[in-house]
Motif scaffolding. Structure first.
Motif, short mmCIF file in Angstrom:
data_model
loop_
_atom_site.label_atom_id
_atom_site.label_comp_id
_atom_site.label_asym_id
_atom_site.label_seq_id
_atom_site.Cartn_x
_atom_site.Cartn_y
_atom_site.Cartn_z
N ARG A 211 -17.26 81.86 -90.09
CA ARG A 211 -18.15 82.90 -89.57
C ARG A 211 -17.47 84.26 -89.47
O ARG A 211 -18.03 85.28 -89.85
N SER A 212 -16.25 84.31 -88.98
CA SER A 212 -15.58 85.60 -88.79
C SER A 212 -15.25 86.28 -90.11
O SER A 212 -15.07 87.50 -90.15
N SER A 213 -15.19 85.54 -91.20
CA SER A 213 -14.92 86.17 -92.49
C SER A 213 -16.19 86.74 -93.12
O SER A 213 -16.12 87.59 -94.00
N LEU A 214 -17.35 86.27 -92.66
CA LEU A 214 -18.61 86.77 -93.20
C LEU A 214 -18.97 88.15 -92.65
O LEU A 214 -19.46 89.00 -93.39
N GLY A 215 -18.73 88.35 -91.37
CA GLY A 215 -19.12 89.63 -90.77
C GLY A 215 -20.60 89.87 -91.00
O GLY A 215 -21.42 88.98 -90.81
N ASP A 216 -20.94 91.08 -91.45
CA ASP A 216 -22.34 91.37 -91.73
C ASP A 216 -22.59 91.52 -93.23
O ASP A 216 -23.55 92.13 -93.66
N ARG A 217 -21.71 90.95 -94.02
CA ARG A 217 -21.86 91.04 -95.47
C ARG A 217 -23.03 90.22 -95.98
O ARG A 217 -23.39 89.20 -95.40
N LYS B 36 -16.04 82.61 -104.62
CA LYS B 36 -15.18 83.56 -105.34
C LYS B 36 -15.99 84.78 -105.79
O LYS B 36 -15.52 85.91 -105.67
N ARG B 37 -17.21 84.57 -106.31
CA ARG B 37 -18.05 85.69 -106.74
C ARG B 37 -18.40 86.61 -105.57
O ARG B 37 -18.67 87.79 -105.76
N ASN B 38 -18.37 86.08 -104.36
CA ASN B 38 -18.69 86.85 -103.17
C ASN B 38 -17.43 87.33 -102.43
O ASN B 38 -17.51 87.74 -101.28
N ASN B 39 -16.30 87.25 -103.11
CA ASN B 39 -15.03 87.72 -102.56
C ASN B 39 -14.68 87.09 -101.22
O ASN B 39 -14.17 87.77 -100.32
N VAL B 40 -14.96 85.80 -101.09
CA VAL B 40 -14.58 85.06 -99.88
C VAL B 40 -13.25 84.38 -100.16
O VAL B 40 -13.08 83.70 -101.18
#
Length: 67
Positions: free
Chosen positions: A47-53, A23-27
């Motif tokens: 994986r696809s929700s992480l992108g390059d964040r 939640k703190r990382n807006n996932v």
């Protein structure tokens, strides 16, 4: 079995700690899954929700370092 690829992002003391980290990382909660381990839970994020964040980690609730 789902068609999504997940990456392990760490081990936490509880499911709530893992969810708080996400939640703190807006996932989005739909993009995470937790797995019970003997000494806590393992958090995986789609994986696809992480992108390059870059995930922010204050160390709260985390049981391991970044791998």
């Amino acid at each position: 079995m789902s068609g999504w690829d997940f990456d392990e992002v760490g081990k936490f003391g509880s499911k709530q700690s893992a969810e708080d980290f996400a939640k703190r990382n807006n996932v989005d909660p739909r993009d995470i899954r937790t797995r019970d381990k003997g000494d806590g839970v393992e958090l995986e994020i789609r994986r696809s929700s992480l992108g390059d964040r870059e995930l922010k980690d204050s160390g709260e609730g985390r049981r391991d370092g970044w791998s």
